[in-house]
Design an enzyme around this catalytic site. Structure first.
Site, short mmCIF file in Angstrom:
data_model
loop_
_atom_site.label_atom_id
_atom_site.label_comp_id
_atom_site.label_asym_id
_atom_site.label_seq_id
_atom_site.Cartn_x
_atom_site.Cartn_y
_atom_site.Cartn_z
CG HIS A 317 29.18 49.37 36.46
ND1 HIS A 317 28.47 50.51 36.16
CD2 HIS A 317 29.29 48.68 35.29
CE1 HIS A 317 28.16 50.53 34.86
NE2 HIS A 317 28.64 49.42 34.32
CB CYS A 335 28.33 46.33 32.66
SG CYS A 335 30.00 46.75 32.12
#
Length: 389
Positions: A317, A335
């Site tokens: 992301h 992430c």
């Protein structure tokens, strides 16, 4: 001369007797016999009259190999006749619709032999009444296009005890010969679940047809399948993310060609809970905006262009807050952080089932990391998880 004539007359008389005996032997009935004296034709049914546990999704038929079926019908308690068809030779009638669970049905009609003898088609039976009915569903909608690492996922809304019976009701047909296997993952909060994974990544363009003929199947402990399901999938282009955590970059290979090589930041290596797991992850969903929270690490944020790659909180992301580390160090909570522009560019191309190959981190992807860890297992391990292995 008279002796010769007498002998000839005697021979003619004997011949007459022999001929008469042959003629009598060809007559099937004695004088005055009728069709009622002939043996009645044999009739068999798959749903035997008197049974109370007939499989409503199985074959429901009547057969009379030596007779013609006439006016055969199967009628429910409401008086409605079940749809069915008689074979062209008239020897077999079969229902063309499934029966209901826990319902009574009655046969009617006749079987008429070639000699006119008649056997009635009669009697009643009941279908099995389940203690509970279990529903199944596929992870992807019908006609979806998926990535080359996509598993076929069948999720049940309750426990399946007889997994072998359920697996025998499942089938996969592919337009390209593809070696693969079903494997039962541990039951989750919803119920039992089974995945079909190819041994190697799918070949792009493969058409996949899945059938789950579960209606009427005894799934164990009084549970039966609710309905039959089918799914049609197409494998799209090959797109593989190569994510070497020591490189601080993310590379995207599409159909064998590199189409992206962008700065990235991965999970903080000094905290085992934050390390991005090594192994083949699978893209499962994506969000324009995704709220991400952690009580342990004290954040509650909305991140943009988020592509989920595991159920343990790992996403690819955008994160402008880590821009200074992207391309040089790993600082995330697991992430893969990209710039907003790079995250949007990747987001626009991502499909369910795309593989994300993370390498060189000290913690391996495992069953503890969510519901799609299929490629974290060796092929031999995967095949052993089949109920039919």
């Amino acid at each position: 001369m008279q002796g010769v004539l007498a002998a000839a007359v005697a021979l003619i008389a004997v011949a007459a007797v022999v001929v008469g005996c042959a003629s009598a032997g060809a007559t099937p009935r004695s004088p005055g016999s009728t069709a009622a004296d002939a043996a009645p034709p044999s009739v068999t049914t798959t749903a035997v009259p008197g049974r109370t546990d007939v499989d409503p999704g199985g074959e429901i038929s009547v057969s009379a190999p030596d007779a013609t079926l006439r006016d055969v019908a199967l009628t429910g308690a409401d008086g409605r006749a079940i749809a069915g068809a008689t074979s062209p030779d008239g020897h077999r009638w079969a229902a063309t619709e499934a029966l209901g669970y826990g319902k009574p049905y009655t046969w009617s009609g006749t079987a008429v032999g070639a000699d006119g003898a008649v056997t009635p088609v009669a009697g009643g039976f009941s279908t099995v009444a389940p203690e509970r009915v279990v529903r199944a569903q596929f992870a992807q909608p019908d006609d979806a296009t998926v990535g080359v690492a996509a598993p076929v996922v069948v999720q049940f809304d309750g426990p399946v005890t007889d997994k072998a019976a359920a697996e025998r009701a499942l089938s996969i047909r592919t337009s390209v010969p593809t070696e693969g296997s079903w494997a039962w993952l541990p039951d989750d909060a919803m119920g039992s679940r089974v995945h079909w994974r190819p041994k190697e990544y799918w070949k792009p363009g493969t058409v996949v047809d899945v059938s789950a003929d579960l209606y009427g199947v005894n799934l164990g402990d009084g549970a039966y399948g609710r309905e039959d399901l089918t799914s049609h999938l197409t494998v799209g282009r090959s797109q593989i993310v190569r994510a070497d955590v020591t490189s601080h970059r993310m590379v995207v290979i599409r159909d064998g060609q590199q189409v992206m090589d962008v700065p990235a930041s991965y999970g903080l290596g000094s905290d085992p809970n934050r390390i991005t797991r090594s192994g083949v992850h699978v893209v499962t969903e994506k969000f324009d905006n995704k709220r991400m929270t952690s009580a342990q690490y004290g954040y509650d944020l909305v991140e943009h262009w988020a592509v989920r790659m595991s159920n343990n909180g790992e996403f690819i992301h955008a994160n402008p807050a880590s821009a200074g580390a992207q391309g040089s160090s790993n600082v995330t909570h697991g992430c893969v952080n990209l710039s907003t522009a790079d995250a949007r560019a990747y987001y626009d191309t991502a499909l369910y089932g795309d593989p994300v190959e993370v390498t060189n981190s000290p913690v391996q992807l495992s069953a503890a990391d969510g519901d799609v860890y299929d490629w974290a297992l060796s092929w031999d391990q995967w095949r052993e998880m089949s109920a039919l292995a």
